[in-house]
Design an enzyme around this catalytic site. Structure first.
Site, PDB file in Angstrom:
ATOM      1  N   ASN A 152      33.804  44.309  49.924  1.00 49.12           N
ATOM      2  CA  ASN A 152      35.136  44.391  50.369  1.00 49.12           C
ATOM      3  C   ASN A 152      35.231  45.529  51.173  1.00 49.12           C
ATOM      4  O   ASN A 152      34.502  46.307  51.487  1.00 49.12           O
ATOM      5  CB  ASN A 152      35.965  44.608  49.045  1.00 49.12           C
ATOM      6  CG  ASN A 152      35.735  45.832  48.326  1.00 49.12           C
ATOM      7  OD1 ASN A 152      35.833  46.955  48.798  1.00 49.12           O
ATOM      8  ND2 ASN A 152      35.275  45.676  47.040  1.00 49.12           N
ATOM      9  N   ARG A 178      27.083  39.064  41.560  1.00 50.05           N
ATOM     10  CA  ARG A 178      28.021  39.197  40.485  1.00 50.05           C
ATOM     11  C   ARG A 178      28.026  37.705  39.633  1.00 50.05           C
ATOM     12  O   ARG A 178      28.651  38.029  38.785  1.00 50.05           O
ATOM     13  CB  ARG A 178      29.533  39.391  41.045  1.00 50.05           C
ATOM     14  CG  ARG A 178      29.559  40.755  42.104  1.00 50.05           C
ATOM     15  CD  ARG A 178      30.995  41.136  41.914  1.00 50.05           C
ATOM     16  NE  ARG A 178      31.100  41.729  40.470  1.00 50.05           N
ATOM     17  CZ  ARG A 178      32.152  42.003  39.971  1.00 50.05           C
ATOM     18  NH1 ARG A 178      33.369  42.381  40.976  1.00 50.05           N
ATOM     19  NH2 ARG A 178      32.573  42.340  38.787  1.00 50.05           N
ATOM     20  N   HIS A 207      41.974  41.735  45.541  1.00 50.26           N
ATOM     21  CA  HIS A 207      42.204  40.977  44.368  1.00 50.26           C
ATOM     22  C   HIS A 207      43.810  41.358  43.930  1.00 50.26           C
ATOM     23  O   HIS A 207      44.212  42.526  44.162  1.00 50.26           O
ATOM     24  CB  HIS A 207      41.383  41.729  43.096  1.00 50.26           C
ATOM     25  CG  HIS A 207      40.178  41.190  42.866  1.00 50.26           C
ATOM     26  ND1 HIS A 207      39.007  41.824  42.551  1.00 50.26           N
ATOM     27  CD2 HIS A 207      39.712  39.935  42.829  1.00 50.26           C
ATOM     28  CE1 HIS A 207      38.024  41.186  42.290  1.00 50.26           C
ATOM     29  NE2 HIS A 207      38.296  40.034  42.595  1.00 50.26           N
ATOM     30  N   ASP A 215      44.823  42.345  41.228  1.00 52.52           N
ATOM     31  CA  ASP A 215      44.825  43.642  40.471  1.00 52.52           C
ATOM     32  C   ASP A 215      45.018  45.181  41.287  1.00 52.52           C
ATOM     33  O   ASP A 215      44.567  46.219  40.782  1.00 52.52           O
ATOM     34  CB  ASP A 215      44.028  43.638  39.493  1.00 52.52           C
ATOM     35  CG  ASP A 215      42.649  44.164  39.702  1.00 52.52           C
ATOM     36  OD1 ASP A 215      42.295  44.311  41.134  1.00 52.52           O
ATOM     37  OD2 ASP A 215      41.689  43.910  39.056  1.00 52.52           O
ATOM     38  N   CYS A 225      40.202  47.499  36.829  1.00 54.42           N
ATOM     39  CA  CYS A 225      39.058  46.435  37.062  1.00 54.42           C
ATOM     40  C   CYS A 225      38.116  46.913  36.191  1.00 54.42           C
ATOM     41  O   CYS A 225      37.039  46.198  36.250  1.00 54.42           O
ATOM     42  CB  CYS A 225      38.796  46.109  38.566  1.00 54.42           C
ATOM     43  SG  CYS A 225      38.676  47.429  39.676  1.00 54.42           S
TER      44      CYS A 225
HETATM   45  N1  ARG Z   1      32.770  46.151  44.325  1.00 53.59           N
HETATM   46  C1  ARG Z   1      33.335  45.124  43.357  1.00 53.59           C
HETATM   47  C2  ARG Z   1      33.563  43.812  44.320  1.00 53.59           C
HETATM   48  O1  ARG Z   1      33.762  43.810  45.423  1.00 53.59           O
HETATM   49  C3  ARG Z   1      34.628  45.869  42.957  1.00 53.59           C
HETATM   50  C4  ARG Z   1      35.380  44.906  42.067  1.00 53.59           C
HETATM   51  C5  ARG Z   1      36.842  45.542  41.627  1.00 53.59           C
HETATM   52  N2  ARG Z   1      37.464  44.760  40.761  1.00 53.59           N
HETATM   53  C6  ARG Z   1      38.636  44.285  41.001  1.00 53.59           C
HETATM   54  N3  ARG Z   1      39.344  43.774  39.977  1.00 53.59           N
HETATM   55  N4  ARG Z   1      39.435  44.868  41.716  1.00 53.59           N
HETATM   56  O2  ARG Z   1      33.498  42.883  43.643  1.00 53.59           O
END
Ligand code: ARG
Length: 303
Positions: free
Chosen positions: A42, A121, A199, A201, A298
């Site tokens: 991200n 992931r 996201h 969230d 998160c």
């Molecule tokens: N580095 C992780 C990703 O990019 C961060 C995830 C953060 N999660 C969230 N629910 N905002 O997947």
């Protein structure tokens, strides 16, 4: 009865017509044993590869765990569990993303397994399937949709049988049709229009059945109108604050009669809104995790 389908343009009901739902009281965490920044999933991760301080990671995560343990001791939470982070799963500490646990109207507990966008992931998901199966949840898998990131993108309306689903970056709009059918619940799909808010969230925090705080620039005009239709009070947080402190990744929840918020320290507007709304706020430092694009919300799963 509100139809269990996806609403994208407007909603033909008011929130008072939506059925009630029980809010969760248990928290799951994942230890950051193998947390690392090895790529840029991200925009917040840009320039941060290899930039984590392992000691600080442990220290900050332990403060988070102590905060939840304290809430358990005070009987605000019913349970706090920890899954050990697995080797080769550098982002597993962000345990809001691999699943969506859900208690159905008939009391049955199910857990939707995510379809993570990034390959590394995807490896995290079976660890959570095992945990929730052990708790008696029935795992449910998507048949068609290929992008869904659990509670990173799905946030319930407090006390109501209504879900908000963000799409456009990590979850595809198609996932929500399948999800609405699997859970037999209406879903308001909200397009996320800025890469900074990848996201739901990261930009949307419901505070009660009638109030929400959000960052306006994360949403389309259509999405914002639906939100205004469903919440009496919409508090706006400046984009600068939401990005710099991940303040809309606060974990604000109501459990066993308490209004609790855990928030990255440094924000002012967000802190003020939480206080106005009657929240007891704990401020923590999650700077090591913000380098990876995440903060408190998160780093936990509530179920
Ligand atoms: N580095 C992780 C990703 O990019 C961060 C995830 C953060 N999660 C969230 N629910 N905002 O997947």
């Amino acid at each position: 009865m509100i139809e269990s389908k996806v609403y994208t343009e407007s909603v033909p009901f008011s929130i008072t017509e939506v059925g009630d739902r029980h809010d969760p009281t248990r928290v799951l965490l994942c230890s950051p044993d193998h947390f690392d920044i090895i790529d840029e999933k991200n925009v917040h991760m840009a320039g941060n590869i290899g930039q984590t301080n392992k000691e600080l990671v442990q220290e900050q995560w332990s403060s988070l765990k102590n905060t939840y343990d304290g809430l358990k001791e005070r009987k605000v939470l019913d349970e706090v569990s920890v899954i050990p982070g697995a080797m080769g799963c550098e982002d597993m500490v962000f345990c809001a993303n691999q699943t969506l646990p859900y208690r159905k109207a008939d009391g049955r507990e199910v857990v939707i397994m995510s379809k993570m966008r990034h390959e590394s992931r995807q490896r995290e998901v079976p660890h959570f399937e095992k945990f929730f199966s052990g708790k008696g949840f029935q795992p449910l898998h998507f048949k068609n949709a290929d992008l869904f990131e659990g509670m990173g993108d799905v946030i319930p309306h407090p006390q109501k049988k209504l879900l908000y689903g963000g799409y456009g970056h990590r979850t595809g709009l198609e996932a929500y049709q399948e999800l609405a059918a699997m859970l037999d619940t209406p879903i308001v799909a909200l397009e996320l229009v800025s890469p900074k808010f990848y996201h739901l969230d990261t930009c949307f925090v419901p505070l009660s059945a009638t109030s929400v705080m959000l960052c306006r620039s994360a949403f389309s005009d259509t999405g914002f109108k639906i939100i205004e239709q469903l919440f009496e009070k919409v508090h706006l947080v400046p984009e600068e604050e939401a990005v710099k402190y991940f303040s809309l990744n606060a974990h604000a929840f109501i459990a066993n009669g308490h209004k609790i918020a855990i928030l990255q320290k440094g924000s002012t507007v967000t802190l003020q809104i939480l206080k106005e709304e009657g929240y007891e706020v704990t401020e923590l430092d999650t700077s090591e995790f913000m380098k990876s694009g995440g903060s408190v919300f998160c780093m936990k799963m509530m179920y």
